[in-house]
Design an enzyme around this catalytic site. Sequence first.
Site, PDB file in Angstrom:
ATOM      1  N   GLY A 142       0.816  -1.231   0.000  1.00 48.39           N
ATOM      2  CA  GLY A 142       0.000   0.000   0.000  1.00 48.39           C
ATOM      3  C   GLY A 142       0.839   1.264   0.000  1.00 48.39           C
ATOM      4  N   GLY A 143       2.128   1.120   0.350  1.00 48.64           N
ATOM      5  CA  GLY A 143       3.063   2.246   0.246  1.00 48.64           C
ATOM      6  C   GLY A 143       2.706   3.435   1.124  1.00 48.64           C
ATOM      7  CE  LYS A 177      -6.514  13.313   2.810  1.00 46.49           C
ATOM      8  NZ  LYS A 177      -5.184  13.420   2.193  1.00 46.49           N
ATOM      9  CB  ALA A 182      14.250  -4.794  -4.941  1.00 45.25           C
ATOM     10  N   GLY A 227       6.434  24.963   5.923  1.00 44.56           N
ATOM     11  CA  GLY A 227       5.997  24.560   4.582  1.00 44.56           C
ATOM     12  C   GLY A 227       4.487  24.479   4.546  1.00 44.56           C
ATOM     13  CB  VAL A 257      10.220  21.700   3.244  1.00 45.46           C
ATOM     14  CG1 VAL A 257      10.063  22.642   4.420  1.00 45.46           C
ATOM     15  CG2 VAL A 257      11.202  20.577   3.589  1.00 45.46           C
ATOM     16  N   GLY A 258       8.425  19.207   1.389  1.00 46.76           N
ATOM     17  CA  GLY A 258       8.475  18.487   0.116  1.00 46.76           C
ATOM     18  C   GLY A 258       8.859  17.038   0.297  1.00 46.76           C
ATOM     19  NE  ARG A 259       6.410  12.137   0.151  1.00 50.26           N
ATOM     20  CZ  ARG A 259       6.392  11.236   1.158  1.00 50.26           C
ATOM     21  NH1 ARG A 259       6.304  11.649   2.423  1.00 50.26           N
ATOM     22  NH2 ARG A 259       6.476   9.945   0.925  1.00 50.26           N
ATOM     23  CG  HIS A 295     -32.921  22.475  -7.040  1.00 49.42           C
ATOM     24  ND1 HIS A 295     -31.986  23.446  -6.745  1.00 49.42           N
ATOM     25  CD2 HIS A 295     -34.001  22.732  -6.246  1.00 49.42           C
ATOM     26  CE1 HIS A 295     -32.476  24.260  -5.827  1.00 49.42           C
ATOM     27  NE2 HIS A 295     -33.692  23.840  -5.493  1.00 49.42           N
TER      28      HIS A 295
HETATM   29  P1  FAD Z   1       4.794   4.972  -2.517  1.00 48.95           P
HETATM   30  O1  FAD Z   1       3.387   5.010  -2.108  1.00 48.95           O
HETATM   31  O2  FAD Z   1       5.780   5.789  -1.766  1.00 48.95           O
HETATM   32  O3  FAD Z   1       5.237   3.439  -2.485  1.00 48.95           O
HETATM   33  C1  FAD Z   1       6.538   3.047  -2.773  1.00 48.95           C
HETATM   34  C2  FAD Z   1       6.813   1.726  -2.094  1.00 48.95           C
HETATM   35  O4  FAD Z   1       8.061   1.241  -2.534  1.00 48.95           O
HETATM   36  C3  FAD Z   1       6.910   1.853  -0.579  1.00 48.95           C
HETATM   37  O5  FAD Z   1       6.019   0.962   0.041  1.00 48.95           O
HETATM   38  C4  FAD Z   1       8.366   1.500  -0.270  1.00 48.95           C
HETATM   39  O6  FAD Z   1       8.507   0.787   0.945  1.00 48.95           O
HETATM   40  C5  FAD Z   1       8.725   0.618  -1.455  1.00 48.95           C
HETATM   41  N1  FAD Z   1      10.168   0.583  -1.765  1.00 48.95           N
HETATM   42  C6  FAD Z   1      10.984   1.650  -1.964  1.00 48.95           C
HETATM   43  N2  FAD Z   1      12.223   1.245  -2.264  1.00 48.95           N
HETATM   44  C7  FAD Z   1      12.197  -0.114  -2.264  1.00 48.95           C
HETATM   45  C8  FAD Z   1      13.178  -1.117  -2.509  1.00 48.95           C
HETATM   46  N3  FAD Z   1      14.437  -0.800  -2.825  1.00 48.95           N
HETATM   47  N4  FAD Z   1      12.793  -2.402  -2.412  1.00 48.95           N
HETATM   48  C9  FAD Z   1      11.511  -2.750  -2.081  1.00 48.95           C
HETATM   49  N5  FAD Z   1      10.556  -1.837  -1.834  1.00 48.95           N
HETATM   50  C10 FAD Z   1      10.886  -0.537  -1.938  1.00 48.95           C
HETATM   51  N6  FAD Z   1      -1.919  11.593  -2.790  1.00 48.95           N
HETATM   52  C11 FAD Z   1      -3.194  11.694  -3.232  1.00 48.95           C
HETATM   53  O7  FAD Z   1      -3.447  11.445  -4.415  1.00 48.95           O
HETATM   54  N7  FAD Z   1      -4.203  12.042  -2.374  1.00 48.95           N
HETATM   55  C12 FAD Z   1      -3.981  12.330  -1.071  1.00 48.95           C
HETATM   56  O8  FAD Z   1      -4.908  12.632  -0.334  1.00 48.95           O
HETATM   57  C13 FAD Z   1      -2.658  12.248  -0.586  1.00 48.95           C
HETATM   58  N8  FAD Z   1      -2.374  12.512   0.715  1.00 48.95           N
HETATM   59  C14 FAD Z   1      -1.094  12.395   1.160  1.00 48.95           C
HETATM   60  C15 FAD Z   1      -0.820  12.701   2.486  1.00 48.95           C
HETATM   61  C16 FAD Z   1       0.471  12.595   2.957  1.00 48.95           C
HETATM   62  C17 FAD Z   1       0.755  12.919   4.398  1.00 48.95           C
HETATM   63  C18 FAD Z   1       1.515  12.151   2.088  1.00 48.95           C
HETATM   64  C19 FAD Z   1       2.919  11.990   2.592  1.00 48.95           C
HETATM   65  C20 FAD Z   1       1.256  11.845   0.774  1.00 48.95           C
HETATM   66  C21 FAD Z   1      -0.050  11.982   0.282  1.00 48.95           C
HETATM   67  N9  FAD Z   1      -0.352  11.718  -1.049  1.00 48.95           N
HETATM   68  C22 FAD Z   1      -1.634  11.857  -1.500  1.00 48.95           C
HETATM   69  C23 FAD Z   1       0.694  11.303  -2.002  1.00 48.95           C
HETATM   70  C24 FAD Z   1       0.658   9.788  -2.251  1.00 48.95           C
HETATM   71  O9  FAD Z   1       0.769   9.122  -1.013  1.00 48.95           O
HETATM   72  C25 FAD Z   1       1.789   9.388  -3.181  1.00 48.95           C
HETATM   73  O10 FAD Z   1       1.710  10.164  -4.355  1.00 48.95           O
HETATM   74  C26 FAD Z   1       1.708   7.931  -3.559  1.00 48.95           C
HETATM   75  O11 FAD Z   1       1.794   7.113  -2.414  1.00 48.95           O
HETATM   76  C27 FAD Z   1       2.832   7.567  -4.521  1.00 48.95           C
HETATM   77  O12 FAD Z   1       2.730   6.227  -4.844  1.00 48.95           O
HETATM   78  P2  FAD Z   1       4.013   5.376  -5.295  1.00 48.95           P
HETATM   79  O13 FAD Z   1       3.496   4.006  -5.587  1.00 48.95           O
HETATM   80  O14 FAD Z   1       4.742   6.102  -6.350  1.00 48.95           O
HETATM   81  O15 FAD Z   1       4.978   5.370  -4.025  1.00 48.95           O
END
Ligand code: FAD
Length: 460
Positions: free
Chosen positions: A38-39, A50, A113, A178, A265-267, A438
């Site tokens: 789920g990341g 949320k 990985a 930020g 301040v960002g990601r 409406h």
């Molecule tokens: P991620 O969700 O970051 O998943 C990447 C995964 O890769 C992670 O689980 C990590 O553990 C894994 N990983 C990394 N490196 C390795 C490796 N070498 N080997 C194995 N696994 C690895 N977006 C919205 O659209 N709506 C929202 O309301 C929203 N709210 C947010 C609130 C907060 C506080 C934050 C921080 C973010 C929010 N976002 C929101 C942004 C959203 O969470 C991200 O854009 C989204 O999760 C990105 O998905 P992704 O799959 O690219 O990466």
Amino acid sequence: MSNSKIIIIGAGPGGYVAGIRAAQLEADVTIIEENQIGGTCLNRGCIPTKSLLASTEALLLVRRASELGIEVGEAVPNFSRMMERKNRIVSGLRGGVDYLLKANKIKVIKGKAGFLDSHKIHIETDTGTQKLEGEKIIIASGSKPLLLPFIDFNHSAVLTSEEALELKEIPKSLLIIGAGVIGCEFASIFNPLGTKITMVEMMDQILPTEDKRVAQAMQQALQKRGISIFTKTKLEEIIEYREDGITARFDNGEKVTTEKILISVGREANTKGLGLENLLLRVDGKGNIIVNEKMETNLEGIYAIGDVVGGYLLAHVAFEEGIVAAENALGIDSKIDYTSVPNCIFTSPQIGTVGLTLDKAKEEIEAKLARFPFAASGKAQAMGEAEGLLQLIVEEDSGRILGGQIIGPHAADLIHEIALAVRWGLTTEQVASTIHAHPTFSEAIMEVAKKAEGKPIHLT
Ligand code: FAD
């Protein structure tokens, strides 16, 4: 399609959706995840924030119950129950994604990985190292909070969004560095709980990437709720770390003492340990992996999606990029289209924007703006949620809808009608002549389209 072997690094929204789409195309899919399925989105981002916002919105609603003719006792937040509820929702949804992966016969390996070469991966697991070979590899390793080098993130008063979601008690005061989307969402979570909030933004407006009219309206709404906001102000240093908090100093010489400080301040792209340097994979100056519209990197057979490619750091963009990458990896010509990406901010009031702002549109063509205040909406008045406005950006000659910005009730849901219009080139005439029920909030979109047509009904 074949039984091509696809490896996906990361099981966030980008990775797991890419995996499901690849499995639908009959690929043999393995996802490697070092943390939780789920990341960021599911575990440390979209869903936990949320869930907490739902609790604070309920609190705000109960507090204005007497305005709606209902007398209740004092509404008091129970923070540990709010957090338990949030954790329950997250783990339930995680189980759901886990089930989807199993149902699609996707193998999941828990471990970190890294690339050995462009087709081989090594995985560090709890039980040792494994090697895996794939015909196509999709990097979906996401992003992590950007840290400021002069701050001690080991101190208990210093938070990123990750620690802010795991607090045990409501902080009495919080300094938010930020005022982007994440900063504003946390302000909306903690302000109703009684935390005294100070927000500091170095740009000249909060929500620096948003339309300035929308950002101004949000700044006024936050200030009305008692949040102190300083723009064009930069954190210079934390001059004192104490057990009960910190004192920070800004570039204007001002000092603020608070119990906690949230650095939002960002990601930054999560590429550490992936071994990209072994591959000569191209990254930009910020470390984001460079891809084309098919999500292909400069190396054949390697794709990258989601936060790790920068741009829109949004879960729904990661979902779509995941689909595009999986399809291209399996021989379907597929391209990403960013013209109608909805950007939603779940503050109170909410913000939803899509497409061009007026200023951006005017750089290219003759464009106009039509505006509708929620104060003129019967539904918004009935619900006691008449704060905010909706604006449509329209091409002068054709009446084509180029973008829209909403600040107000249900903005994050309402924006999708405008997104559909932007995506498919609909005109204000087409939207204005579509009967809307409406009384609904959606009517406001029909009304603003009528306004753009010069035929407003519930406005002068
Ligand atoms: P991620 O969700 O970051 O998943 C990447 C995964 O890769 C992670 O689980 C990590 O553990 C894994 N990983 C990394 N490196 C390795 C490796 N070498 N080997 C194995 N696994 C690895 N977006 C919205 O659209 N709506 C929202 O309301 C929203 N709210 C947010 C609130 C907060 C506080 C934050 C921080 C973010 C929010 N976002 C929101 C942004 C959203 O969470 C991200 O854009 C989204 O999760 C990105 O998905 P992704 O799959 O690219 O990466």
